[in-house]
Design a protein around this motif. Sequence first.
Motif, PDB file in Angstrom:
ATOM      1  N   GLN A 148      42.702 -90.464 -57.081  1.00 16.32           N
ATOM      2  CA  GLN A 148      44.075 -90.222 -55.717  1.00 16.32           C
ATOM      3  C   GLN A 148      44.568 -91.327 -56.131  1.00 16.32           C
ATOM      4  O   GLN A 148      44.638 -92.253 -56.086  1.00 16.32           O
ATOM      5  CB  GLN A 148      43.556 -89.733 -54.429  1.00 16.32           C
ATOM      6  CG  GLN A 148      43.363 -90.086 -53.385  1.00 16.32           C
ATOM      7  CD  GLN A 148      43.037 -89.569 -52.464  1.00 16.32           C
ATOM      8  OE1 GLN A 148      41.509 -89.194 -52.474  1.00 16.32           O
ATOM      9  NE2 GLN A 148      43.755 -90.033 -50.997  1.00 16.32           N
ATOM     10  N   VAL A 149      45.982 -91.051 -55.840  1.00 21.52           N
ATOM     11  CA  VAL A 149      46.974 -92.252 -55.729  1.00 21.52           C
ATOM     12  C   VAL A 149      48.138 -92.218 -54.303  1.00 21.52           C
ATOM     13  O   VAL A 149      48.647 -90.789 -54.542  1.00 21.52           O
ATOM     14  CB  VAL A 149      48.083 -91.981 -56.565  1.00 21.52           C
ATOM     15  CG1 VAL A 149      49.022 -92.634 -57.428  1.00 21.52           C
ATOM     16  CG2 VAL A 149      47.111 -91.612 -58.081  1.00 21.52           C
ATOM     17  N   SER A 150      48.424 -93.044 -53.470  1.00 22.81           N
ATOM     18  CA  SER A 150      49.141 -93.332 -52.818  1.00 22.81           C
ATOM     19  C   SER A 150      50.317 -93.322 -53.162  1.00 22.81           C
ATOM     20  O   SER A 150      50.950 -93.037 -54.490  1.00 22.81           O
ATOM     21  CB  SER A 150      48.704 -94.583 -52.032  1.00 22.81           C
ATOM     22  OG  SER A 150      49.930 -95.633 -52.486  1.00 22.81           O
ATOM     23  N   ASP A 151      51.312 -92.803 -52.558  1.00 19.51           N
ATOM     24  CA  ASP A 151      52.994 -92.548 -52.282  1.00 19.51           C
ATOM     25  C   ASP A 151      53.473 -93.732 -52.657  1.00 19.51           C
ATOM     26  O   ASP A 151      54.246 -94.006 -53.717  1.00 19.51           O
ATOM     27  CB  ASP A 151      53.362 -91.725 -51.196  1.00 19.51           C
ATOM     28  CG  ASP A 151      52.800 -90.755 -51.083  1.00 19.51           C
ATOM     29  OD1 ASP A 151      52.809 -90.284 -52.151  1.00 19.51           O
ATOM     30  OD2 ASP A 151      53.468 -89.919 -50.025  1.00 19.51           O
ATOM     31  N   ALA A 152      53.152 -94.971 -51.801  1.00 22.67           N
ATOM     32  CA  ALA A 152      53.688 -95.905 -51.574  1.00 22.67           C
ATOM     33  C   ALA A 152      52.703 -96.965 -53.521  1.00 22.67           C
ATOM     34  O   ALA A 152      51.589 -97.114 -53.267  1.00 22.67           O
ATOM     35  CB  ALA A 152      53.580 -97.319 -50.462  1.00 22.67           C
ATOM     36  N   VAL A 153      53.824 -98.203 -54.238  1.00 22.99           N
ATOM     37  CA  VAL A 153      53.964 -98.564 -55.180  1.00 22.99           C
ATOM     38  C   VAL A 153      53.715-100.253 -54.612  1.00 22.99           C
ATOM     39  O   VAL A 153      54.736-100.233 -54.708  1.00 22.99           O
ATOM     40  CB  VAL A 153      53.873 -98.535 -56.397  1.00 22.99           C
ATOM     41  CG1 VAL A 153      53.968 -99.144 -57.405  1.00 22.99           C
ATOM     42  CG2 VAL A 153      54.098 -97.089 -56.619  1.00 22.99           C
ATOM     43  N   ALA A 154      52.503-100.990 -53.998  1.00 22.13           N
ATOM     44  CA  ALA A 154      52.992-101.745 -53.235  1.00 22.13           C
ATOM     45  C   ALA A 154      51.082-102.806 -53.488  1.00 22.13           C
ATOM     46  O   ALA A 154      50.180-103.482 -53.275  1.00 22.13           O
ATOM     47  CB  ALA A 154      53.036-102.395 -51.606  1.00 22.13           C
ATOM     48  N   PRO A 155      50.901-103.346 -54.275  1.00 27.04           N
ATOM     49  CA  PRO A 155      49.611-104.062 -55.767  1.00 27.04           C
ATOM     50  C   PRO A 155      49.257-105.280 -54.839  1.00 27.04           C
ATOM     51  O   PRO A 155      50.124-105.980 -54.733  1.00 27.04           O
ATOM     52  CB  PRO A 155      49.887-103.645 -57.053  1.00 27.04           C
ATOM     53  CG  PRO A 155      51.108-103.622 -57.157  1.00 27.04           C
ATOM     54  CD  PRO A 155      52.130-103.080 -56.132  1.00 27.04           C
ATOM     55  N   LEU A 156      47.602-105.253 -54.292  1.00 32.16           N
ATOM     56  CA  LEU A 156      47.735-106.780 -54.247  1.00 32.16           C
ATOM     57  C   LEU A 156      47.548-107.400 -55.376  1.00 32.16           C
ATOM     58  O   LEU A 156      46.821-106.920 -56.168  1.00 32.16           O
ATOM     59  CB  LEU A 156      46.411-106.824 -53.222  1.00 32.16           C
ATOM     60  CG  LEU A 156      45.821-108.031 -53.608  1.00 32.16           C
ATOM     61  CD1 LEU A 156      47.045-108.684 -52.277  1.00 32.16           C
ATOM     62  CD2 LEU A 156      43.987-107.994 -52.530  1.00 32.16           C
ATOM     63  N   ILE A 157      48.178-108.400 -55.684  1.00 29.17           N
ATOM     64  CA  ILE A 157      47.853-108.816 -57.211  1.00 29.17           C
ATOM     65  C   ILE A 157      48.038-110.809 -56.486  1.00 29.17           C
ATOM     66  O   ILE A 157      48.073-111.527 -55.764  1.00 29.17           O
ATOM     67  CB  ILE A 157      49.879-109.668 -57.778  1.00 29.17           C
ATOM     68  CG1 ILE A 157      50.021-108.234 -57.892  1.00 29.17           C
ATOM     69  CG2 ILE A 157      49.552-109.536 -58.675  1.00 29.17           C
ATOM     70  CD1 ILE A 157      49.607-106.886 -58.928  1.00 29.17           C
ATOM     71  N   TYR A 158      47.125-111.347 -57.947  1.00 22.48           N
ATOM     72  CA  TYR A 158      45.824-112.480 -57.780  1.00 22.48           C
ATOM     73  C   TYR A 158      46.496-113.525 -59.198  1.00 22.48           C
ATOM     74  O   TYR A 158      46.282-113.006 -60.103  1.00 22.48           O
ATOM     75  CB  TYR A 158      44.609-112.107 -57.678  1.00 22.48           C
ATOM     76  CG  TYR A 158      43.984-113.244 -57.570  1.00 22.48           C
ATOM     77  CD1 TYR A 158      43.735-113.684 -55.931  1.00 22.48           C
ATOM     78  CD2 TYR A 158      43.285-114.078 -58.812  1.00 22.48           C
ATOM     79  CE1 TYR A 158      43.186-114.642 -55.918  1.00 22.48           C
ATOM     80  CE2 TYR A 158      41.840-114.924 -58.102  1.00 22.48           C
ATOM     81  CZ  TYR A 158      41.966-115.699 -57.353  1.00 22.48           C
ATOM     82  OH  TYR A 158      41.193-116.555 -56.527  1.00 22.48           O
ATOM     83  N   GLN A 159      46.724-113.928 -58.822  1.00 26.58           N
ATOM     84  CA  GLN A 159      47.439-115.091 -60.174  1.00 26.58           C
ATOM     85  C   GLN A 159      46.905-116.719 -59.470  1.00 26.58           C
ATOM     86  O   GLN A 159      46.853-116.810 -58.493  1.00 26.58           O
ATOM     87  CB  GLN A 159      48.209-115.177 -60.255  1.00 26.58           C
ATOM     88  CG  GLN A 159      49.169-116.547 -61.152  1.00 26.58           C
ATOM     89  CD  GLN A 159      50.641-116.617 -61.441  1.00 26.58           C
ATOM     90  OE1 GLN A 159      51.442-115.797 -60.010  1.00 26.58           O
ATOM     91  NE2 GLN A 159      50.947-116.722 -62.756  1.00 26.58           N
ATOM     92  N   ASP A 160      46.374-118.491 -59.838  1.00 21.07           N
ATOM     93  CA  ASP A 160      46.017-118.510 -59.937  1.00 21.07           C
ATOM     94  C   ASP A 160      45.143-119.430 -58.840  1.00 21.07           C
ATOM     95  O   ASP A 160      46.373-120.107 -58.129  1.00 21.07           O
ATOM     96  CB  ASP A 160      47.343-119.650 -59.699  1.00 21.07           C
ATOM     97  CG  ASP A 160      47.027-121.200 -60.287  1.00 21.07           C
ATOM     98  OD1 ASP A 160      46.320-122.011 -61.122  1.00 21.07           O
ATOM     99  OD2 ASP A 160      48.250-122.315 -60.227  1.00 21.07           O
ATOM    100  N   GLY A 161      44.117-118.503 -58.417  1.00 17.45           N
ATOM    101  CA  GLY A 161      43.180-119.075 -56.915  1.00 17.45           C
ATOM    102  C   GLY A 161      44.308-118.692 -55.303  1.00 17.45           C
ATOM    103  O   GLY A 161      43.658-118.606 -55.301  1.00 17.45           O
ATOM    104  N   GLY A 162      45.348-117.893 -55.351  1.00 17.23           N
ATOM    105  CA  GLY A 162      45.931-116.505 -54.314  1.00 17.23           C
ATOM    106  C   GLY A 162      47.096-116.051 -54.677  1.00 17.23           C
ATOM    107  O   GLY A 162      46.509-115.189 -56.016  1.00 17.23           O
ATOM    108  N   TYR A 163      47.135-115.493 -53.996  1.00 17.60           N
ATOM    109  CA  TYR A 163      47.770-113.773 -54.307  1.00 17.60           C
ATOM    110  C   TYR A 163      49.501-114.236 -53.588  1.00 17.60           C
ATOM    111  O   TYR A 163      50.429-114.896 -53.300  1.00 17.60           O
ATOM    112  CB  TYR A 163      47.630-112.956 -52.719  1.00 17.60           C
ATOM    113  CG  TYR A 163      45.803-112.972 -52.491  1.00 17.60           C
ATOM    114  CD1 TYR A 163      45.292-111.987 -53.473  1.00 17.60           C
ATOM    115  CD2 TYR A 163      44.993-113.355 -51.339  1.00 17.60           C
ATOM    116  CE1 TYR A 163      44.243-111.550 -53.421  1.00 17.60           C
ATOM    117  CE2 TYR A 163      43.843-113.527 -51.309  1.00 17.60           C
ATOM    118  CZ  TYR A 163      43.069-112.761 -52.282  1.00 17.60           C
ATOM    119  OH  TYR A 163      41.760-112.298 -52.214  1.00 17.60           O
ATOM    120  N   LEU A 164      49.993-113.362 -54.537  1.00 15.25           N
ATOM    121  CA  LEU A 164      51.750-113.392 -53.782  1.00 15.25           C
ATOM    122  C   LEU A 164      52.525-112.394 -54.051  1.00 15.25           C
ATOM    123  O   LEU A 164      50.891-111.655 -53.277  1.00 15.25           O
ATOM    124  CB  LEU A 164      52.005-112.869 -56.227  1.00 15.25           C
ATOM    125  CG  LEU A 164      51.257-113.713 -57.390  1.00 15.25           C
ATOM    126  CD1 LEU A 164      51.559-113.111 -58.058  1.00 15.25           C
ATOM    127  CD2 LEU A 164      52.303-115.184 -57.055  1.00 15.25           C
TER     128      LEU A 164
END
Length: 164
Positions: A148-164
């Motif tokens: 199942q896929v949502s309409d919006a594309v806005a992923p949660l991104i993790y890098q260097d111990g935090g979220y972008l």
Amino acid sequence: MAEGYPLVPDDLPDLFKAAMRRLAASVAIVVAKGNDGPVGMAATSITSLTVDPPAVLVCVNRMTSLHALLEPTAPLSVNLLACHHQEISMAFGGGKPRSERFRVGDWQDAENGLPALADAQANLECVIDAMLAYGTHSIVIARVIRAQVSDAVAPLIYQDGGYL
């Protein structure tokens, strides 16, 4: 050290960790069936493997409680988080006890009997096809049986111990 492999410099593990912290990745919640209900963990080591058959590759530390539930033919749920799911990621990343994690977010039962995050970027219902032990982790190959896929594309991104 196995014959034929070069010696590993003492500082390589720390340098490798530093290098991998620079690799940005989407965050997902991986869920399996436990004896007392679902067990989930936050993961960034997930990637598509093939389209024919549809499959994903998930790397799971063998020391996690989730790992003990993984075996071929077992159901698995992969929920790709959206940018507003930081609280869910933190809860499943160890910020909440296992018994409280599914109280964070809007979880609904999927057809495979595992919880699926209602407003995730995508939900993948899977069946484990194969597992390969490597180092501290297992490489899990999971065949996708529903998506199942949502309409919006806005992923949660993790890098260097935090979220972008």
